[in-house]
Motif scaffolding. Sequence first.
Motif, PDB file in Angstrom:
ATOM      1  N   PHE A   1     -25.523  64.357 -12.358  1.00  0.00           N
ATOM      2  CA  PHE A   1     -24.667  64.468 -11.180  1.00  0.00           C
ATOM      3  C   PHE A   1     -23.586  63.398 -11.186  1.00  0.00           C
ATOM      4  N   THR A   2     -22.419  63.766 -10.743  1.00  0.00           N
ATOM      5  CA  THR A   2     -21.371  62.777 -10.508  1.00  0.00           C
ATOM      6  C   THR A   2     -21.340  62.493  -9.006  1.00  0.00           C
TER       7      THR A   2
ATOM      8  N   ALA B   1     -30.649  61.751  -9.539  1.00  0.00           N
ATOM      9  CA  ALA B   1     -29.437  62.573  -9.559  1.00  0.00           C
ATOM     10  C   ALA B   1     -28.556  62.200 -10.751  1.00  0.00           C
TER      11      ALA B   1
ATOM     12  N   LYS C   1     -20.640  65.344  -5.957  1.00  0.00           N
ATOM     13  CA  LYS C   1     -21.682  66.358  -5.764  1.00  0.00           C
ATOM     14  C   LYS C   1     -22.986  65.720  -5.320  1.00  0.00           C
TER      15      LYS C   1
ATOM     16  N   ARG D   1     -24.396  67.021  -1.803  1.00  0.00           N
ATOM     17  CA  ARG D   1     -25.546  67.916  -1.928  1.00  0.00           C
ATOM     18  C   ARG D   1     -26.881  67.206  -1.727  1.00  0.00           C
ATOM     19  N   LEU D   2     -26.955  65.942  -2.110  1.00  0.00           N
ATOM     20  CA  LEU D   2     -28.263  65.283  -2.077  1.00  0.00           C
ATOM     21  C   LEU D   2     -28.354  64.181  -1.021  1.00  0.00           C
TER      22      LEU D   2
END
Lengths: 221, 273
Positions: A126-127, A121, A130, A134-135
């Motif tokens: 990605f920060t 990620a 998120k 999301r993950l």
Amino acid sequence: MSNWEILWSARDQFWSGFFSTMEIFGLSISAAFAIGCGMLYLLEGSRPRLTVPLRVFIDGMRMLPFLILAYLLYYGLPAFDIRLDAWWSGVGALAVYHGCYFAEIFRGARLTFPPGQVEAAKAHGFTKGKMFFRLILPQIVMQTRPLLGNQLIYALKDTAFLVIITVQELTAAANSLSGTYFIPTEAFIVVIGFYWAVSVVMEIIIKQCGRFSAKRGFDHV
Amino acid sequence: MFEKSTSESVRSEQTTPERTAPARTAVSIRHLSKSFDGVEVLRDVDLEVREGDVVTILGSSGSGKSTLLRCINWLERPDSGSIHIGGQRIGVNDAGRPMPVRELARVRARTGMVFQSFNLWPHLNVLHNVTEAPIHVLGKSKAEAETHARELLEKVGMSAKADAYPSTLSGGQKQRVAIARALAMQPEVMLFDEPTSALDPELVGEVLAVIRDLSAEGYTMIVVTHEMAFSRAVSDKVVFLDKGLIIEQADPETFFTNPSTERVRKFLEREES
């Protein structure tokens, strides 16, 4: 009139208690879930000034009898000039108490979350926020599904404690009918039926949700 | 475009030097050092990767290959030295301070990384693994991201599995999806960290074939690998790391037939036997 006929004639009281219980349960468990997710997010960082007190709070809640917490909110808070009525005290106590349990369940799963996925990620830009929502979180929820189901049943049963701080829910209805007509056995058998029915329905729903995660390789249903 | 630049090169030499200059630098690593618990893993490493080049990094286990690669997108923080990606320094801002996370994420997004253990996101199907970052990091529309994702899945031979979940795929298939996922970010450089080391021997070929195709399409790539034949076939430059030092850097022909150091000669002999 037989005892069962008396209860049948007073069925409105059961129904209103039942709906009240479901309302309290639905609201508090949703809030507890959000609290659990929020606490897990706050535990994500490596800031001991935040994570250490949070862990202490979570453990403190888990080691506290639920009834004491309900008492504290209802009878203790007015000393600090915060007055919640019985209903909101009950909902608040359930939400915080079970929120801490949710957080602890999530935290256990987070410890075994594959670090490679977090790296992937980050590598994709990605920060933290998120990546978490999301993950990480969706996978944690799928993975802990059976434990969450268990916790829901605990929370449902804990709503019965609220009769002691005068919340008019299902157990209160049975209590009042048994007191009025002296038929405790039948009255309590009826509420057991209600609690069982709700639990069974929840079990089925949680199990069905398992198909969703099984398809993704999370568990085998 | 290539023909145009050659025909114009004489006239425009003075006004636009970059047009006739060799390819621009994609990644520039200077004086990079890194220790783990007092053990020096990288020692004063310098490396230039030009746009369109394929650089393979060889070396025995523990030589620092993966650490070097992971420093490039700041998954590891080097102790000293600098790394520029397309001219933009990663990890450290102009004031010499650690980069704010959002800025770091933006620079990271200019690189694409493929991991040894794939690291697909198992709750998302193949298509959504590929569209996840373009939509939620780059802010692309869903439709645009999906169209691009389907093209990339076609390229890696995985379009038939767009709706499948990672847990149902073989290692080679997972790795091809991971390659498509990294490509979807339209990175300036692709980083491969031992992309075939976790694969069954019969699945290695399908992944290497995909990477070879990408090299032919002009992608800039840095590949840490143990596959000698592959390295020889695709590289523009082969780099050999030993105990954290780059002890040899050469074109593949020179590297594999006439290495200048005894250490590399021994390494190659052992690989052949």
